[in-house]
Scaffold this motif. Structure first.
Motif, short mmCIF file in Angstrom:
data_model
loop_
_atom_site.label_atom_id
_atom_site.label_comp_id
_atom_site.label_asym_id
_atom_site.label_seq_id
_atom_site.Cartn_x
_atom_site.Cartn_y
_atom_site.Cartn_z
N GLU A 114 -3.16 0.43 -3.71
CA GLU A 114 -2.94 -0.85 -3.04
C GLU A 114 -2.80 -1.96 -4.07
O GLU A 114 -3.53 -2.02 -5.06
N ALA A 126 -8.08 3.75 -4.15
CA ALA A 126 -9.19 4.17 -3.29
C ALA A 126 -10.31 3.12 -3.29
O ALA A 126 -11.49 3.45 -3.29
N GLY A 127 -9.92 1.85 -3.33
CA GLY A 127 -10.88 0.75 -3.28
C GLY A 127 -11.44 0.34 -4.62
O GLY A 127 -12.10 -0.71 -4.71
N ALA A 128 -11.20 1.11 -5.68
CA ALA A 128 -11.71 0.77 -7.01
C ALA A 128 -10.62 0.04 -7.80
O ALA A 128 -9.48 0.49 -7.84
N GLU A 129 -10.99 -1.06 -8.43
CA GLU A 129 -9.99 -1.86 -9.15
C GLU A 129 -9.58 -1.20 -10.47
O GLU A 129 -10.41 -0.66 -11.20
N LEU A 155 -5.77 -1.68 -6.74
CA LEU A 155 -6.89 -0.87 -6.28
C LEU A 155 -6.45 0.57 -6.05
O LEU A 155 -5.38 0.80 -5.49
N VAL A 172 -3.49 5.90 -1.42
CA VAL A 172 -4.74 5.26 -1.84
C VAL A 172 -4.49 4.10 -2.80
O VAL A 172 -5.42 3.41 -3.22
N ASN A 184 -2.87 -6.08 -4.23
CA ASN A 184 -3.11 -7.38 -3.60
C ASN A 184 -2.27 -8.39 -4.37
O ASN A 184 -2.58 -8.75 -5.50
N ARG A 209 0.84 -1.20 0.00
CA ARG A 209 0.00 0.00 0.00
C ARG A 209 0.88 1.25 0.00
O ARG A 209 1.90 1.30 0.67
#
Length: 225
Positions: A139, A150-153, A148, A137, A141, A134
Motif C-alpha cells: 500500500e 502488510a501494515g509495516a512501513e 506499507l 499487501v 499512502n 493498494r
C-alpha cells in the motif's frame, strides 16, 4: 510547497560558476542562495529555505555526496549534482544517495535552468490531494508518502516512491525505461540503467510484495495482485 519565486541553492566552490548560474537563474525569475563549501550547503538545506538545490560533488569541507546523504534524512526537495566526473559509477552512486539529477561539467547554463524548471514541475504533481494505492499487501499512502507492506512501513527514497507510484497506478501496463525516465525523473538525460538500479532497490526492500516484472527488451510492469 513551492510558492512565489522558487529559491535555488547553488553550491559550488568556483565563484565563476556560482555567478554564471546565479545570473541565469535570476533572469529566469528564481531567487538564488549561494554556498562555497559543503558545510554551508548542508546548513542551507537543513534550514528548509530553498526549493531545489544544485550541488557540486567536489565541495571543500564536506563533499556533495555527504551533503546529500545527510540532507536526505530531513529534506525531500530535488537535489541535482554538478560534477566534472561523468562516469557511470559516479552517476549511480549519486542516485543511490538520493540525488535527482546529474549535470556534468562543462554545461550550458540555459540547460541547467531548464532542468531546474522540469524538476519543480514534476514535484508539483505530487502536491495534489490524493489518497492511496493498494496492490495485495502493498500500500502507498500518497498524501503522507508512506509505503506499507502488510501494515509495516518500508522506508523508500523519494525517487523509489515516485517510481513505485507510477507502476502501481496502472497495474498490468508495461512501461518502457524511457517512459519511466520521462514520467518519474522528468528528464531524458539519464541512462536506462538508472531505472534498473531503482527497480532492484525496490525489489530488495519490498521482497515478495514488489510484484514488479521485467519485460525483456521492453521495460517493467506491476503485476495485479
Amino acid at each position: 510547497m513551492v510558492t512565489g519565486r522558487p529559491r535555488v541553492l547553488v553550491a559550488d566552490d568556483e565563484e565563476a560558476i556560482r555567478r554564471l548560474l546565479g545570473l541565469y537563474l535570476t533572469q529566469a525569475d528564481f531567487d538564488v542562495v549561494e554556498a562555497a563549501d559543503g558545510t554551508r550547503a548542508l546548513a542551507v538545506l537543513l534550514s528548509a529555505e530553498v526549493d531545489i538545490a544544485l550541488i557540486d560533488v567536489m565541495l571543500p569541507e564536506m563533499d556533495g555526496f555527504e551533503v546529500v546523504r545527510r540532507a536526505r534524512l530531513r529534506s525531500s526537495i530535488p537535489m541535482l549534482f554538478l560534477t566534472a566526473k561523468g562516469e557511470e559509477v559516479q552517476r549511480v552512486a549519486g542516485l543511490e544517495l538520493g540525488a535527482d539529477d546529474y549535470i556534468v561539467k562543462p554545461f550550458f547554463a540555459a540547460e541547467v535552468v531548464s532542468r531546474v524548471r522540469a524538476h519543480l514541475r514534476r514535484i508539483a504533481g505530487f502536491l495534489e490531494p490524493a489518497t492511496s494505492l493498494r496492490n495485495g499487501v502493498l500500500e502507498l499512502n500518497l498524501t503522507e508518502r508512506r509505503c506499507l507492506v502488510a501494515g509495516a512501513e518500508v522506508m523508500l527514497t523519494r525517487r523509489e516512491f515516485d517510481l513505485l507510484t507510477q507502476l502501481m497506478e496502472r497495474p498490468g501496463q508495461v512501461f518502457t525505461r524511457e517512459q519511466l525516465l520521462e514520467r518519474v525523473w522528468g528528464s531524458p538525460f539519464f541512462t536506462a540503467k538508472t531505472v534498473d538500479v531503482h527497480i532492484s532497490a525496490l525489489r530488495r526492500k519490498l521482497g515478495g510484495a514488489a510484484g514488479i516484472s521485467a519485460m525483456r527488451g521492453v521495460g517493467y510492469r506491476m503485476e495485479p495482485a
